[in-house]
Design an enzyme around this catalytic site. Sequence first.
Site, PDB file in Angstrom:
ATOM      1  N   SER A  33      -0.558  -3.864 -12.414  1.00  0.00           N
ATOM      2  CA  SER A  33      -0.921  -5.237 -12.081  1.00  0.00           C
ATOM      3  C   SER A  33      -2.425  -5.418 -12.231  1.00  0.00           C
ATOM      4  CB  SER A  33      -0.455  -5.575 -10.657  1.00  0.00           C
ATOM      5  OG  SER A  33      -0.548  -6.952 -10.418  1.00  0.00           O
ATOM      6  N   ASN A  34      -2.992  -6.417 -11.611  1.00  0.00           N
ATOM      7  CA  ASN A  34      -4.432  -6.690 -11.690  1.00  0.00           C
ATOM      8  C   ASN A  34      -4.922  -7.238 -10.360  1.00  0.00           C
ATOM      9  OD1 ASN A  34      -4.304  -9.748 -11.768  1.00  0.00           O
ATOM     10  ND2 ASN A  34      -3.026  -9.234 -13.538  1.00  0.00           N
ATOM     11  N   TYR A  35      -6.232  -7.495 -10.258  1.00  0.00           N
ATOM     12  CA  TYR A  35      -6.848  -7.843  -8.968  1.00  0.00           C
ATOM     13  C   TYR A  35      -6.786  -9.330  -8.617  1.00  0.00           C
ATOM     14  CZ  TYR A  35      -8.838  -3.152  -8.751  1.00  0.00           C
ATOM     15  OH  TYR A  35      -9.005  -1.811  -8.678  1.00  0.00           O
ATOM     16  N   SER A  36      -6.065 -10.129  -9.389  1.00  0.00           N
ATOM     17  CA  SER A  36      -6.015 -11.572  -9.084  1.00  0.00           C
ATOM     18  C   SER A  36      -5.545 -11.810  -7.651  1.00  0.00           C
ATOM     19  CB  SER A  36      -5.065 -12.271 -10.061  1.00  0.00           C
ATOM     20  OG  SER A  36      -4.828 -13.594  -9.625  1.00  0.00           O
ATOM     21  N   ALA A 100      -2.919 -14.674 -13.631  1.00  0.00           N
ATOM     22  CA  ALA A 100      -3.440 -13.538 -14.391  1.00  0.00           C
ATOM     23  C   ALA A 100      -2.228 -12.710 -14.818  1.00  0.00           C
ATOM     24  CB  ALA A 100      -4.398 -12.721 -13.535  1.00  0.00           C
TER      25      ALA A 100
END
Length: 225
Positions: A33-36, A100
């Site tokens: 995943s990502n930091y959004s 994101a």
Amino acid sequence: AMLTPPAKPLAGCQMTITAGPTREAIDPVRYISNYSSGKMGYALAQAAAKLGAQVSLISGPVHLATPAGCQRIDVSSTQQMYDAALRLAPKSDIFIACAAVADYRVAAVAEQKIKKSDEQMRLTLVRNPDIVAAVANLADKPFVVGFAAETQDVACYAKDKMQRKHLDMIAANDVSQPDSGFNVDDNALHVFWADGEQLLPRADKYQLAEQLMQLITTRYQHETN
Ligand code: CTP
Ligand code: CA
């Protein structure tokens, strides 16, 4: 004294907003995943509802309360976000892609927890579908707004993305400075459309969302009247 009722320029307007990260499973206990944080998308949803829009908020996993008056659809993977978006977009007047989205997913998700073995391991990833591009290619497409998170040549890459994906507007975010863009409370945006642009200077995400929603409303009204 008489109180002036708040202006509702988006009354009767159906809006769909994607927000937050997507998650791509690796196995039953792991994901990419990502930091959004989802803050910008949620702030936009709240600003739109205040202006009278009927908001559907397609949300990846975030730790935020649902803004008052918004219908929230929770999703995890990009495919789930894609399915929800393509279901809601044909009924929408405005579509805002703030999520994101994971560009790649794991080619073959393991059914059981992967055990460690060698010193190195490889994961094969495959490209995900582009949600906002698919929405913008619908025959009866809504007014489509995208975001662009860039670390260099921000204006150039953003305008290129707007044209390639057939977006009506794009809000570009310079994420090269460590304190802007992803997972922070302050942000600045450079917004482009076919024949104009506007800089929205650094502000907290809620103020910025209100300004961006005003701009979206103006451009939407301009294109539909
Ligand atoms: N987006 C989308 N579906 C994807 C990838 C991106 O809807 N599979 C949307 C995002 O929500 C955003 C816009 O496309 O509104 C731009 O996302 P960004 O990651 O900046 O651009 P990409 O096209 O993925 O290009 P790259 O990451 O290579 O810069
Ligand atoms: Ca991307």
